[in-house]
Design a protein around this motif. Structure first.
Motif, PDB file in Angstrom:
ATOM      1  N   THR A   1      -4.743  19.932  47.916  1.00  0.00           N
ATOM      2  CA  THR A   1      -3.315  19.668  47.673  1.00  0.00           C
ATOM      3  C   THR A   1      -2.370  20.371  48.648  1.00  0.00           C
ATOM      4  OG1 THR A   1      -3.282  21.491  46.068  1.00  0.00           O
ATOM      5  CG2 THR A   1      -3.688  19.267  45.210  1.00  0.00           C
ATOM      6  N   MET A   2      -2.654  21.611  48.996  1.00  0.00           N
ATOM      7  CA  MET A   2      -1.655  22.408  49.706  1.00  0.00           C
ATOM      8  C   MET A   2      -1.395  21.987  51.154  1.00  0.00           C
ATOM      9  SD  MET A   2      -2.398  26.062  47.861  1.00  0.00           S
ATOM     10  CE  MET A   2      -1.090  26.998  48.598  1.00  0.00           C
ATOM     11  N   PRO A   3      -2.399  21.585  51.937  1.00  0.00           N
ATOM     12  CA  PRO A   3      -2.082  21.096  53.289  1.00  0.00           C
ATOM     13  C   PRO A   3      -1.112  19.915  53.285  1.00  0.00           C
ATOM     14  CG  PRO A   3      -4.418  21.573  53.129  1.00  0.00           C
ATOM     15  CD  PRO A   3      -3.862  21.692  51.752  1.00  0.00           C
ATOM     16  N   LYS A   4      -1.288  19.008  52.313  1.00  0.00           N
ATOM     17  CA  LYS A   4      -0.371  17.867  52.204  1.00  0.00           C
ATOM     18  C   LYS A   4       1.020  18.333  51.775  1.00  0.00           C
ATOM     19  CE  LYS A   4       0.446  13.486  52.556  1.00  0.00           C
ATOM     20  NZ  LYS A   4       0.347  12.817  53.873  1.00  0.00           N
ATOM     21  N   MET A   5       1.093  19.322  50.872  1.00  0.00           N
ATOM     22  CA  MET A   5       2.383  19.879  50.483  1.00  0.00           C
ATOM     23  C   MET A   5       3.110  20.449  51.694  1.00  0.00           C
ATOM     24  SD  MET A   5       1.706  21.979  46.955  1.00  0.00           S
ATOM     25  CE  MET A   5       1.061  21.230  45.467  1.00  0.00           C
ATOM     26  N   LEU A   6       2.372  21.164  52.538  1.00  0.00           N
ATOM     27  CA  LEU A   6       2.956  21.756  53.738  1.00  0.00           C
ATOM     28  C   LEU A   6       3.445  20.677  54.699  1.00  0.00           C
ATOM     29  CD1 LEU A   6       0.315  24.580  54.335  1.00  0.00           C
ATOM     30  CD2 LEU A   6       2.699  24.907  53.650  1.00  0.00           C
ATOM     31  N   GLN A   7       2.649  19.625  54.848  1.00  0.00           N
ATOM     32  CA  GLN A   7       3.030  18.528  55.748  1.00  0.00           C
ATOM     33  C   GLN A   7       4.305  17.839  55.263  1.00  0.00           C
ATOM     34  OE1 GLN A   7       0.208  15.300  55.976  1.00  0.00           O
ATOM     35  NE2 GLN A   7       1.702  13.996  57.006  1.00  0.00           N
ATOM     36  N   LEU A   8       4.390  17.602  53.954  1.00  0.00           N
ATOM     37  CA  LEU A   8       5.538  16.893  53.391  1.00  0.00           C
ATOM     38  C   LEU A   8       6.840  17.675  53.544  1.00  0.00           C
ATOM     39  CD1 LEU A   8       3.955  15.496  50.104  1.00  0.00           C
ATOM     40  CD2 LEU A   8       4.578  14.188  52.130  1.00  0.00           C
ATOM     41  N   LEU A   9       6.745  19.003  53.565  1.00  0.00           N
ATOM     42  CA  LEU A   9       7.935  19.818  53.727  1.00  0.00           C
ATOM     43  C   LEU A   9       8.592  19.601  55.084  1.00  0.00           C
ATOM     44  CD1 LEU A   9       6.864  23.183  52.072  1.00  0.00           C
ATOM     45  CD2 LEU A   9       8.820  21.787  51.401  1.00  0.00           C
ATOM     46  N   LEU A  10       7.763  19.269  56.104  1.00  0.00           N
ATOM     47  CA  LEU A  10       8.282  19.120  57.458  1.00  0.00           C
ATOM     48  C   LEU A  10       8.407  17.667  57.904  1.00  0.00           C
ATOM     49  CD1 LEU A  10       6.293  21.994  59.243  1.00  0.00           C
ATOM     50  CD2 LEU A  10       8.539  22.110  58.135  1.00  0.00           C
ATOM     51  N   ALA A  11       7.732  16.757  57.203  1.00  0.00           N
ATOM     52  CA  ALA A  11       7.722  15.357  57.630  1.00  0.00           C
ATOM     53  C   ALA A  11       9.006  14.644  57.227  1.00  0.00           C
ATOM     54  CB  ALA A  11       6.518  14.644  57.036  1.00  0.00           C
ATOM     55  N   GLU A  12       9.435  13.704  58.075  1.00  0.00           N
ATOM     56  CA  GLU A  12      10.601  12.882  57.750  1.00  0.00           C
ATOM     57  C   GLU A  12      10.223  11.817  56.720  1.00  0.00           C
ATOM     58  OE1 GLU A  12      12.829  11.242  60.931  1.00  0.00           O
ATOM     59  OE2 GLU A  12      12.862  13.103  62.086  1.00  0.00           O
ATOM     60  N   LYS A  13       9.101  11.124  56.967  1.00  0.00           N
ATOM     61  CA  LYS A  13       8.604  10.121  56.033  1.00  0.00           C
ATOM     62  C   LYS A  13       7.549  10.771  55.147  1.00  0.00           C
ATOM     63  CE  LYS A  13       9.483   6.039  58.886  1.00  0.00           C
ATOM     64  NZ  LYS A  13       8.875   4.821  59.506  1.00  0.00           N
ATOM     65  N   LYS A  14       7.853  10.885  53.871  1.00  0.00           N
ATOM     66  CA  LYS A  14       6.963  11.581  52.944  1.00  0.00           C
ATOM     67  C   LYS A  14       6.045  10.560  52.276  1.00  0.00           C
ATOM     68  CE  LYS A  14      10.708  14.854  52.364  1.00  0.00           C
ATOM     69  NZ  LYS A  14      10.354  15.534  53.601  1.00  0.00           N
ATOM     70  N   LEU A  15       5.013  10.172  53.034  1.00  0.00           N
ATOM     71  CA  LEU A  15       4.123   9.110  52.581  1.00  0.00           C
ATOM     72  C   LEU A  15       2.682   9.598  52.525  1.00  0.00           C
ATOM     73  CD1 LEU A  15       5.485   6.147  54.767  1.00  0.00           C
ATOM     74  CD2 LEU A  15       6.029   6.610  52.375  1.00  0.00           C
ATOM     75  N   ILE A  16       1.914   8.953  51.641  1.00  0.00           N
ATOM     76  CA  ILE A  16       0.461   9.148  51.596  1.00  0.00           C
ATOM     77  C   ILE A  16      -0.149   7.762  51.431  1.00  0.00           C
ATOM     78  CG2 ILE A  16       0.470   9.559  49.078  1.00  0.00           C
ATOM     79  CD1 ILE A  16      -1.910  11.481  49.542  1.00  0.00           C
ATOM     80  N   SER A  17      -1.176   7.468  52.204  1.00  0.00           N
ATOM     81  CA  SER A  17      -1.773   6.135  52.148  1.00  0.00           C
ATOM     82  C   SER A  17      -2.463   5.910  50.812  1.00  0.00           C
ATOM     83  CB  SER A  17      -2.780   5.952  53.288  1.00  0.00           C
ATOM     84  OG  SER A  17      -3.925   6.739  53.070  1.00  0.00           O
TER      85      SER A  17
END
Length: 306
Positions: A74-90
């Protein structure tokens, strides 16, 4: 019914506030590294120190490995979403994340019950402990824990992702989990809700009640001990496990094993942070700082060798 195939889910970041993003990113990263480091140390020290080659630490290694997987799911994706403009997961990544996460939740529920049974035997039936908890039995009990988690996850993942989603792809959560995904489906989710409650009784409430019964016997036995030193050691070891149990089961049972009419995504998000982020970081601290055997093993391995 306007059914559409969703290729991506929009997923919630921990915050959208620009001033808090960096602070939260650094905080979550620190927690992630602490959880990884602490659990790796437990696995290494219990493997290297021959005095810790006992059932209790065999199960603790399994718990530490579980916590490493937890945080890495869970946490790597949480970190990515904090910085990403598009908060998407396939769609495929969402299925994978949920499958792994629910596997780990189910496995930890059963594993904590196994650890309570191990402590019950060690404290209440010490003369037969080494005979009952041999290497084969330990491996079987650990295997049952993992198998329970895998079967639990297969059922929930299958019945969750066979649902249709009618245009809404926004998951109001930090990661892919059952309740928030059910909330955006346009199908009847009553079967899923019954599965959550019924399976939750077996993999959630049943292990929890077994743990409570084990600890009632353990506490009664400790109180009767004549040796003050033995009483302190038993209380110290068992209180560590009981602390983990209360933190983990309290949050998990609240999240999954209750009527869906009482779901509140705002409250559930806060609870989810407790068992998916905080507990994996606290577990190694609880099992090391409150465990003299582990502290002495660390001293033997890293201080006395210098």
């Amino acid at each position: 019914m306007n059914q559409t195939f969703i290729q991506d889910f929009s997923i919630l970041a921990l915050t959208d506030h620009p001033d808090l993003k960096i602070l939260l990113f650094c905080t979550i990263l620190m927690i992630y590294l602490l959880a990884l480091g602490g659990n790796v140390v437990i696995i290494m020290i219990s493997h290297l120190d021959i005095r810790l080659h006992i059932p209790m630490y065999f199960f603790l290694r399994n718990l530490s490995f579980l916590d490493i997987c937890y945080t890495s799911t869970t946490m790597p994706k949480m970190l990515q979403l904090l910085l990403a403009e598009k908060k998407l997961i396939s769609f495929a990544a969402c299925i994978t994340q949920m499958y792994i996460f629910i596997t780990l939740v189910g496995t930890e529920c059963v594993l904590l019950a196994v650890m309570a049974y191990d402590r019950f035997l060690a404290v209440c039936i010490p003369l037969r402990y080494s005979f009952i908890m041999n290497h084969t039995i330990c491996s079987i009990l650990a295997g049952i824990s993992w198998l329970s988690g895998l079967v639990n996850s297969v059922v929930h993942t299958f019945f969750t992702f066979r649902l249709h989603f009618c245009g809404s792809n926004k998951i109001n959560y930090f990661y892919c989990d059952i309740p928030p995904i059910l909330s955006i489906s346009c199908d009847d989710t009553s079967i899923n809700e019954r599965l959550l409650l019924s399976i939750g009784v077996f993999i959630g409430w049943t292990p929890f009640m077994c743990i409570m019964v084990s600890y009632i016997y353990i506490i009664l036995t400790i109180i009767k001990m004549k040796s003050i030193e033995g009483r302190k050691k038993a209380f110290s070891t068992c209180s560590s496990h009981l602390t983990v149990v209360i933190l983990f089961f309290g949050s998990v049972l609240f999240s999954y094993v209750r009527p869906t009419s009482s779901y509140s995504m705002a409250k559930d998000r806060l609870i989810s942070v407790l068992y998916s982020v905080i507990c994996p970081m606290l577990n190694p601290l609880i099992y090391t700082l409150k465990n003299q055997d582990v502290i002495k093993a660390l001293q033997r391995q890293f201080i006395h060798r210098k």
